[in-house]
Design a protein around this motif. Structure first.
Motif, PDB file in Angstrom:
ATOM      1  N   ILE A   1       0.843  -1.210   0.000  1.00 56.95           N
ATOM      2  CA  ILE A   1       0.000   0.000   0.000  1.00 56.95           C
ATOM      3  C   ILE A   1       0.870   1.250   0.000  1.00 56.95           C
ATOM      4  O   ILE A   1       0.663   2.175  -0.796  1.00 56.95           O
ATOM      5  N   GLU A   2       1.864   1.288   0.885  1.00 53.65           N
ATOM      6  CA  GLU A   2       2.666   2.498   1.015  1.00 53.65           C
ATOM      7  C   GLU A   2       3.616   2.686  -0.164  1.00 53.65           C
ATOM      8  O   GLU A   2       3.881   3.824  -0.576  1.00 53.65           O
ATOM      9  N   GLU A   3       4.112   1.585  -0.740  1.00 48.57           N
ATOM     10  CA  GLU A   3       4.929   1.717  -1.951  1.00 48.57           C
ATOM     11  C   GLU A   3       4.101   2.311  -3.091  1.00 48.57           C
ATOM     12  O   GLU A   3       4.611   3.087  -3.910  1.00 48.57           O
ATOM     13  N   THR A   4       2.828   1.954  -3.132  1.00 46.75           N
ATOM     14  CA  THR A   4       1.944   2.503  -4.166  1.00 46.75           C
ATOM     15  C   THR A   4       1.665   3.977  -3.911  1.00 46.75           C
ATOM     16  O   THR A   4       1.692   4.798  -4.842  1.00 46.75           O
ATOM     17  N   GLU A   5       1.425   4.336  -2.659  1.00 48.10           N
ATOM     18  CA  GLU A   5       1.128   5.738  -2.340  1.00 48.10           C
ATOM     19  C   GLU A   5       2.273   6.674  -2.738  1.00 48.10           C
ATOM     20  O   GLU A   5       2.038   7.772  -3.239  1.00 48.10           O
ATOM     21  N   HIS A   6       3.511   6.246  -2.516  1.00 49.07           N
ATOM     22  CA  HIS A   6       4.636   7.165  -2.768  1.00 49.07           C
ATOM     23  C   HIS A   6       5.388   6.864  -4.070  1.00 49.07           C
ATOM     24  O   HIS A   6       6.499   7.341  -4.264  1.00 49.07           O
ATOM     25  N   LYS A   7       4.750   6.129  -4.981  1.00 51.49           N
ATOM     26  CA  LYS A   7       5.485   5.639  -6.146  1.00 51.49           C
ATOM     27  C   LYS A   7       5.970   6.733  -7.088  1.00 51.49           C
ATOM     28  O   LYS A   7       6.870   6.499  -7.893  1.00 51.49           O
ATOM     29  N   SER A   8       5.418   7.940  -7.002  1.00 49.40           N
ATOM     30  CA  SER A   8       5.855   9.005  -7.910  1.00 49.40           C
ATOM     31  C   SER A   8       6.713  10.063  -7.230  1.00 49.40           C
ATOM     32  O   SER A   8       7.157  11.002  -7.893  1.00 49.40           O
ATOM     33  N   VAL A   9       6.994   9.922  -5.943  1.00 48.76           N
ATOM     34  CA  VAL A   9       7.692  10.992  -5.230  1.00 48.76           C
ATOM     35  C   VAL A   9       9.117  11.163  -5.755  1.00 48.76           C
ATOM     36  O   VAL A   9       9.521  12.266  -6.168  1.00 48.76           O
ATOM     37  N   ALA A  10       9.909  10.097  -5.747  1.00 46.97           N
ATOM     38  CA  ALA A  10      11.280  10.196  -6.258  1.00 46.97           C
ATOM     39  C   ALA A  10      11.279  10.568  -7.734  1.00 46.97           C
ATOM     40  O   ALA A  10      12.131  11.343  -8.200  1.00 46.97           O
ATOM     41  N   PHE A  11      10.301  10.049  -8.473  1.00 46.93           N
ATOM     42  CA  PHE A  11      10.204  10.337  -9.907  1.00 46.93           C
ATOM     43  C   PHE A  11       9.948  11.829 -10.150  1.00 46.93           C
ATOM     44  O   PHE A  11      10.554  12.439 -11.032  1.00 46.93           O
ATOM     45  N   ASP A  12       9.058  12.422  -9.356  1.00 52.29           N
ATOM     46  CA  ASP A  12       8.766  13.851  -9.507  1.00 52.29           C
ATOM     47  C   ASP A  12       9.976  14.705  -9.146  1.00 52.29           C
ATOM     48  O   ASP A  12      10.241  15.730  -9.786  1.00 52.29           O
ATOM     49  N   VAL A  13      10.719  14.296  -8.119  1.00 55.03           N
ATOM     50  CA  VAL A  13      11.942  15.020  -7.757  1.00 55.03           C
ATOM     51  C   VAL A  13      12.946  14.923  -8.898  1.00 55.03           C
ATOM     52  O   VAL A  13      13.573  15.933  -9.283  1.00 55.03           O
ATOM     53  N   TYR A  14      13.080  13.720  -9.470  1.00 58.17           N
ATOM     54  CA  TYR A  14      14.020  13.532 -10.588  1.00 58.17           C
ATOM     55  C   TYR A  14      13.599  14.378 -11.786  1.00 58.17           C
ATOM     56  O   TYR A  14      14.429  15.063 -12.397  1.00 58.17           O
ATOM     57  N   ARG A  15      12.327  14.342 -12.112  1.00 59.13           N
ATOM     58  CA  ARG A  15      11.851  15.059 -13.289  1.00 59.13           C
ATOM     59  C   ARG A  15      12.069  16.569 -13.131  1.00 59.13           C
ATOM     60  O   ARG A  15      12.424  17.259 -14.097  1.00 59.13           O
ATOM     61  N   HIS A  16      11.916  17.068 -11.917  1.00 56.20           N
ATOM     62  CA  HIS A  16      12.090  18.502 -11.662  1.00 56.20           C
ATOM     63  C   HIS A  16      13.564  18.896 -11.574  1.00 56.20           C
ATOM     64  O   HIS A  16      13.966  19.945 -12.105  1.00 56.20           O
ATOM     65  N   CYS A  17      14.367  18.072 -10.909  1.00 60.03           N
ATOM     66  CA  CYS A  17      15.741  18.475 -10.586  1.00 60.03           C
ATOM     67  C   CYS A  17      16.779  17.965 -11.582  1.00 60.03           C
ATOM     68  O   CYS A  17      17.857  18.551 -11.700  1.00 60.03           O
ATOM     69  N   VAL A  18      16.487  16.868 -12.268  1.00 56.97           N
ATOM     70  CA  VAL A  18      17.447  16.291 -13.218  1.00 56.97           C
ATOM     71  C   VAL A  18      16.852  16.294 -14.627  1.00 56.97           C
ATOM     72  O   VAL A  18      17.381  16.930 -15.536  1.00 56.97           O
ATOM     73  N   GLY A  19      15.761  15.574 -14.797  1.00 58.77           N
ATOM     74  CA  GLY A  19      15.007  15.631 -16.046  1.00 58.77           C
ATOM     75  C   GLY A  19      15.660  14.998 -17.257  1.00 58.77           C
ATOM     76  O   GLY A  19      15.226  15.230 -18.383  1.00 58.77           O
ATOM     77  N   ASN A  20      16.683  14.191 -17.070  1.00 62.33           N
ATOM     78  CA  ASN A  20      17.383  13.559 -18.191  1.00 62.33           C
ATOM     79  C   ASN A  20      16.736  12.214 -18.496  1.00 62.33           C
ATOM     80  O   ASN A  20      16.956  11.227 -17.792  1.00 62.33           O
ATOM     81  N   GLU A  21      15.931  12.175 -19.567  1.00 69.01           N
ATOM     82  CA  GLU A  21      15.194  10.953 -19.905  1.00 69.01           C
ATOM     83  C   GLU A  21      16.124   9.829 -20.350  1.00 69.01           C
ATOM     84  O   GLU A  21      15.893   8.663 -20.050  1.00 69.01           O
ATOM     85  N   ARG A  22      17.157  10.171 -21.067  1.00 67.79           N
ATOM     86  CA  ARG A  22      18.109   9.141 -21.528  1.00 67.79           C
ATOM     87  C   ARG A  22      18.797   8.489 -20.329  1.00 67.79           C
ATOM     88  O   ARG A  22      18.916   7.257 -20.266  1.00 67.79           O
ATOM     89  N   LEU A  23      19.234   9.300 -19.388  1.00 63.12           N
ATOM     90  CA  LEU A  23      19.870   8.761 -18.184  1.00 63.12           C
ATOM     91  C   LEU A  23      18.895   7.882 -17.408  1.00 63.12           C
ATOM     92  O   LEU A  23      19.271   6.814 -16.902  1.00 63.12           O
ATOM     93  N   ARG A  24      17.642   8.323 -17.313  1.00 65.65           N
ATOM     94  CA  ARG A  24      16.627   7.537 -16.592  1.00 65.65           C
ATOM     95  C   ARG A  24      16.515   6.132 -17.166  1.00 65.65           C
ATOM     96  O   ARG A  24      16.485   5.144 -16.418  1.00 65.65           O
ATOM     97  N   ARG A  25      16.477   6.018 -18.488  1.00 66.31           N
ATOM     98  CA  ARG A  25      16.322   4.709 -19.124  1.00 66.31           C
ATOM     99  C   ARG A  25      17.594   3.862 -19.007  1.00 66.31           C
ATOM    100  O   ARG A  25      17.524   2.658 -18.763  1.00 66.31           O
ATOM    101  N   ILE A  26      18.743   4.487 -19.200  1.00 68.50           N
ATOM    102  CA  ILE A  26      20.001   3.739 -19.129  1.00 68.50           C
ATOM    103  C   ILE A  26      20.210   3.173 -17.725  1.00 68.50           C
ATOM    104  O   ILE A  26      20.550   1.997 -17.546  1.00 68.50           O
ATOM    105  N   VAL A  27      19.995   4.012 -16.716  1.00 67.49           N
ATOM    106  CA  VAL A  27      20.186   3.549 -15.340  1.00 67.49           C
ATOM    107  C   VAL A  27      19.198   2.431 -15.011  1.00 67.49           C
ATOM    108  O   VAL A  27      19.522   1.504 -14.256  1.00 67.49           O
ATOM    109  N   PHE A  28      18.006   2.475 -15.610  1.00 69.36           N
ATOM    110  CA  PHE A  28      17.022   1.424 -15.354  1.00 69.36           C
ATOM    111  C   PHE A  28      17.536   0.058 -15.811  1.00 69.36           C
ATOM    112  O   PHE A  28      17.208  -0.967 -15.195  1.00 69.36           O
ATOM    113  N   LEU A  29      18.324   0.021 -16.870  1.00 71.07           N
ATOM    114  CA  LEU A  29      18.919  -1.247 -17.317  1.00 71.07           C
ATOM    115  C   LEU A  29      19.816  -1.833 -16.229  1.00 71.07           C
ATOM    116  O   LEU A  29      19.780  -3.040 -15.959  1.00 71.07           O
ATOM    117  N   PHE A  30      20.621  -0.982 -15.602  1.00 66.45           N
ATOM    118  CA  PHE A  30      21.498  -1.444 -14.531  1.00 66.45           C
ATOM    119  C   PHE A  30      20.692  -1.863 -13.306  1.00 66.45           C
ATOM    120  O   PHE A  30      21.010  -2.868 -12.655  1.00 66.45           O
TER     121      PHE A  30
END
Length: 277
Positions: free
Chosen positions: A165-194
């Motif tokens: 339940i709690e993982e679902t509630e906060h599932k976009s928090v880190a993502f929103d911080v990343y999108r606002h502060c970093v915003g690099n879509e290519r890096l997001r996908r590459i790191v996801f492979l690792f």
């Protein structure tokens, strides 16, 4: 400017629940099945250090966030993850008391987490987003398919439901911080492979370590049943695969899978279970 994308009706609120699972963890608590029990225990072994790293990565950018809603959700995210880490430490200590060599397993994963903690902040946060995606998809599956926990002891089923339940509630928090502060879509996908490689690597290694201690590592029946559970019927990982891969889509966002109804349903049931204890 509003940065938070957490939808209306979802509150990132830490719940100070405690779980006394020492007796459950002396057993093959998931339906007396060695593989299913080892698989979930293997996930738990990654949570204390992994979730602390998630907290650390988000904290690196917290001061760059000026959206009051997202700032409040960051506080909730840190609180929820800290409580998850606490309860899974107790969980893992109970596994150690049963006789598993948890120290060796922890050391293996801790070395990886120390390496992650020395990466540039943008990569740490991208890694947190990727790992949070895996936990969110698995959480959704646990909430959507309660039959996957059929046979689990009530206490263990309750812990995994609370965590989901709690993982679902906060599932976009880190993502929103990343999108606002970093915003690099290519890096997001590459790191996801690792992240993908390491998530499956350590889950597999941990499962094997636990099965070896149980004398089931070389049991064909154990592995046939386990592969059926993960990839056949019910196919836990097979059914999650499309949602895992959605992370690579252009314009992906965690709340594209809008499962607020599952949160409400399971939260009501969890509260009823807690009040009945």
């Amino acid at each position: 400017m509003t940065i938070s994308s957490t939808p209306k009706g979802v509150s990132v609120t830490p719940r100070h629940l405690r779980f006394d699972l020492a007796d459950d963890l002396k057993t093959l608590w998931h339906g007396n099945d060695a593989f299913r029990t080892a698989f979930f225990n293997a996930l738990s072994l990654q949570f204390p250090d992994g979730e602390q790293q998630f907290i650390n990565a988000v904290r690196l950018y917290r001061d760059q966030v000026d959206d009051p809603k997202l700032k409040e959700e960051i506080r909730g995210f840190i609180g929820q993850e800290a409580l998850h880490s606490r309860e899974h430490k107790h969980y893992n200590e109970a596994l150690k008391a049963r006789g598993y060599d948890i120290d060796a397993i922890d050391e293996r994963f801790r070395k990886h987490m120390e390496w992650v903690g020395n990466l540039p902040p943008s990569r740490q946060l991208a890694g947190t987003c990727g790992a949070e995606h895996y936990t969110a998809v698995l959480a959704n599956a646990i909430l959507q398919h309660p039959e996957w926990m059929e046979g689990a002891t009530p206490g263990m089923a309750r812990l995994w439901r609370w965590h989901a339940i709690e993982e679902t509630e906060h599932k976009s928090v880190a993502f929103d911080v990343y999108r606002h502060c970093v915003g690099n879509e290519r890096l997001r996908r590459i790191v996801f492979l690792f992240v993908t490689w390491n998530f499956f690597k350590y889950t597999f290694l941990n499962t094997c370590s636990l099965l070896k201690a149980d004398g089931k590592l070389w049991s064909p029946g154990t592995w046939i049943g386990g592969m059926n559970f993960l990839w056949g019927k019910p196919g836990v990982l097979r059914k999650c695969l499309p949602d895992f891969l959605a992370y690579f889509r252009e314009g992906f966002h965690p709340w594209q899978q809008d499962n607020r109804d599952l949160i409400d349903k399971n939260l009501n049931e969890l509260e009823l279970e807690q009040s009945a204890r």
